[in-house]
Design an enzyme around this catalytic site. Structure first.
Site, PDB file in Angstrom:
ATOM      1  CB  SER A 300      -0.908   0.019   1.237  1.00 27.64           C
ATOM      2  OG  SER A 300      -1.553   1.275   1.370  1.00 27.64           O
ATOM      3  CE  LYS A 301       0.442   4.503  -5.650  1.00 26.00           C
ATOM      4  NZ  LYS A 301      -0.103   5.437  -6.655  1.00 26.00           N
ATOM      5  NE  ARG A 302      -4.746   4.823   3.349  1.00 30.57           N
ATOM      6  CZ  ARG A 302      -5.635   4.153   2.624  1.00 30.57           C
ATOM      7  NH1 ARG A 302      -5.421   2.862   2.371  1.00 30.57           N
ATOM      8  NH2 ARG A 302      -6.710   4.735   2.167  1.00 30.57           N
ATOM      9  CD  GLN A 303       2.720  -1.571   3.208  1.00 32.06           C
ATOM     10  OE1 GLN A 303       2.017  -1.972   2.299  1.00 32.06           O
ATOM     11  NE2 GLN A 303       3.713  -2.298   3.686  1.00 32.06           N
ATOM     12  CG  PHE A 307       6.694   6.033  -1.616  1.00 30.98           C
ATOM     13  CD1 PHE A 307       6.071   6.193  -2.841  1.00 30.98           C
ATOM     14  CD2 PHE A 307       5.916   5.964  -0.475  1.00 30.98           C
ATOM     15  CE1 PHE A 307       4.685   6.294  -2.928  1.00 30.98           C
ATOM     16  CE2 PHE A 307       4.538   6.062  -0.553  1.00 30.98           C
ATOM     17  CZ  PHE A 307       3.920   6.227  -1.779  1.00 30.98           C
TER      18      PHE A 307
END
Length: 539
Positions: A300-303, A307
């Protein structure tokens, strides 16, 4: 029945499969015709033309590990076949664009060592490479579909579409558009257009989706017209949806193979219907299994830690990231740790890619980084780059504390790196408190010395003599033996305490690398300088 046999199957031989697959079709004859079409298209696409693949992220966020892995597989596939790797930015969703993300995506590909041959930054013969600059092309294609009867203007309001969705949910059905506007007469369409009624363009789904052979998942076919409403291809704001834009760009950019995430597998039959409507030859498709967390949950991009810029800031080497994202997956001849990009290209084999998700265990990343850092240290040119990096980190970490500028000399730092290779996972560890003695002379007290030995003066004198005799030629193994012999000359202090005393003098620490390694790292002159301080403390 193996997938590899299916892939090599001649269309005449493929007729033998009719008893196995023809229930998917209206008749055995239809199945046979579709097999011939699919086989012919595959052969035409994969032979006699340049391999061109693309990575097409949306700059609605920054590049993360899942995107890097997709880009990597495309890059490796292109290099394996002497082809081109294209970066295309799918930026048609203007409301969700993140400032700076487009440039950052290309920068991160460069940093990772997988730069595109063509891109918004590099340009190329099939640009522009940002979809927002290709709107005329999409609208021309959509108009062509309308004129041929394969698409139509839809005037349904958002309110009506929302009611359809709620009604479907109330009755336990999957929400879908009811294709109402495909039945409008031409004069009704023209009247609404003349009145300026807001509208979208929808593609008219037809039954009879062709089977296609996916490079990874094998033969597939999804009768989308039975389960979906006609999809929007041009939105009310004039921007295309993914479904239209990606096939238009793949066609005009001469993309030969589309390697993308498996979440798009079910949409491929829809895209093939569009190719057929436009009378274009589609590329060969290969859908990569998802990259997931080690527990199988979706990345998830929330992780924030997934990035690529975060990894770069943390000192992770790009080759370590490439290695771990392929190591947890499939498609290669071996699964060992420490593979270089050239080795990944050499070992790559699409037929070895499995269909199950790749479980990524980031807890193993330090071990991957340690191995690749060791490789860099062993390479003279790459080691020189590490020296420059570490020089900057030393200045920043110990500004104003360094007593001897010689610690910033290349030869000294290179020696430290070679002594510590295989022991550190990240370069930044060398500016942590555990290694500060390498750059800043430590302090210690006479009380600390007294706890360890009453013979500190003799220990210092003998160790100074040892350092001076061995000089720059002293090796860790030899000095280690010398220290054992030295300790035997000390009457009352046991060997462990002798080592603790020398370690305290050289580093101010109670643990760390061996005393012999410390002496070699510091060099004889600095070792003697620090031991003389011990002599001073005992006078």
């Amino acid at each position: 029945m193996s997938r590899s046999w299916l892939r090599s199957c001649h269309p005449n031989r493929a007729f033998l499969l009719s008893g196995f697959l023809c229930p998917l079709f209206a008749s055995k004859a239809q199945f046979q015709r579709q097999i011939v079409l699919a086989f012919s298209r595959r052969c035409a696409t994969t032979t006699g033309s340049e391999v061109r693949v693309r990575f097409a992220p949306s700059p609605t966020g920054f590049l993360h590990l899942g995107g890097l892995r997709t880009a990597l597989y495309n890059y490796i596939f292109a290099k394996k076949h002497g082809g081109s790797f294209i970066l295309r930015l799918e930026d048609t969703d203007q409301s969700r664009l993140v400032p700076g993300a487009a440039e950052a995506i290309e920068d991160m590909l460069e940093w990772a060592g997988i730069p595109p041959n063509e891109s918004p930054g590099r340009s190329g013969p099939f640009g522009p490479y940002s979809q927002s600059k290709r709107l005329d092309l999409y609208n021309q294609t959509a108009s062509r579909l309308v004129e041929s009867g394969h698409a139509y203007h839809c005037f349904c309001t958002p309110q009506r579409l929302e009611l359809l969705k709620k009604e479907a949910q109330r009755t336990g059905q999957t929400p879908r558009y009811d294709n109402r506007c495909r039945h409008l007469r031409e004069e009704q369409v023209q009247e609404k257009m003349a009145q300026g009624v807001p509208n979208v363009i929808r593609f008219r789904l037809q039954e009879g989706a062709e089977p296609f052979e996916d490079l990874i998942f094998g033969w597939n076919r999804h009768e989308v017209a039975q389960v979906e409403g006609d999809p929007v291809v041009i939105k009310a704001d004039g921007f295309p949806t993914y479904h239209l834009a990606n096939i238009v760009d793949d066609h005009y950019m001469k993309i030969s193979h589309v390697l993308r995430g498996s979440e798009w597998l079910i949409s491929t039959s829809k895209h093939l219907l569009m190719y057929r409507a436009l009378e274009w030859r589609p590329p060969v498709f290969g859908h990569l299994p998802l990259l997931t967390n080690k527990d199988g949950s979706k990345l998830s991009k929330r992780q924030g830690h997934i990035f690529i810029q975060r990894f770069q800031e943390d000192g992770v080497l790009p080759e370590a990231l490439l290695d771990i994202t392929t190591n947890c997956g499939s498609g290669f001849g071996t699964n060992r740790v420490g593979r270089t990009l050239n080795e990944l290209i050499s070992e790559f084999n699409p037929s070895k890619i499995t269909t199950h998700s790749a479980l990524l265990d980031l807890e193993k990343l330090p071990e991957f980084n340690k191995i690749h850092l060791q490789h860099r240290i062993q390479d003279e040119q790459q080691c020189a780059s590490l020296v420059k990096d570490l020089q900057g980190q030393i200045r920043q970490a110990f500004s104003g504390e360094i007593q001897d500028e010689d610690v910033l000399q290349e030869d000294y730092i290179r020696r430290v790196l070679h002594l510590r290779k295989g022991h550190i996972s990240y370069l930044r560890e060398l500016v942590s408190p555990a290694y500060s003695y390498l750059w800043v002379r430590p302090s210690f007290s006479s009380q600390q010395v007294a706890v360890l030995s009453t013979e500190a003066k003799q220990v210092a004198t003998l160790t100074i003599k040892l350092a001076e005799e061995r000089g720059e030629a002293g090796a860790v193994g030899q000095i280690s033996q010398d220290l054992k012999m030295l300790a035997k000359k000390i009457k009352s202090t046991k060997y462990p305490d002798v080592m603790k005393l020398i370690r305290l003098t050289l580093s101010g620490l109670q643990q760390g690398p061996s005393v012999a390694e410390m002496m070699v790292a510091l060099g004889p002159a600095e070792t003697v300088h620090r031991l003389k301080k011990l002599l001073h403390e005992t006078n």
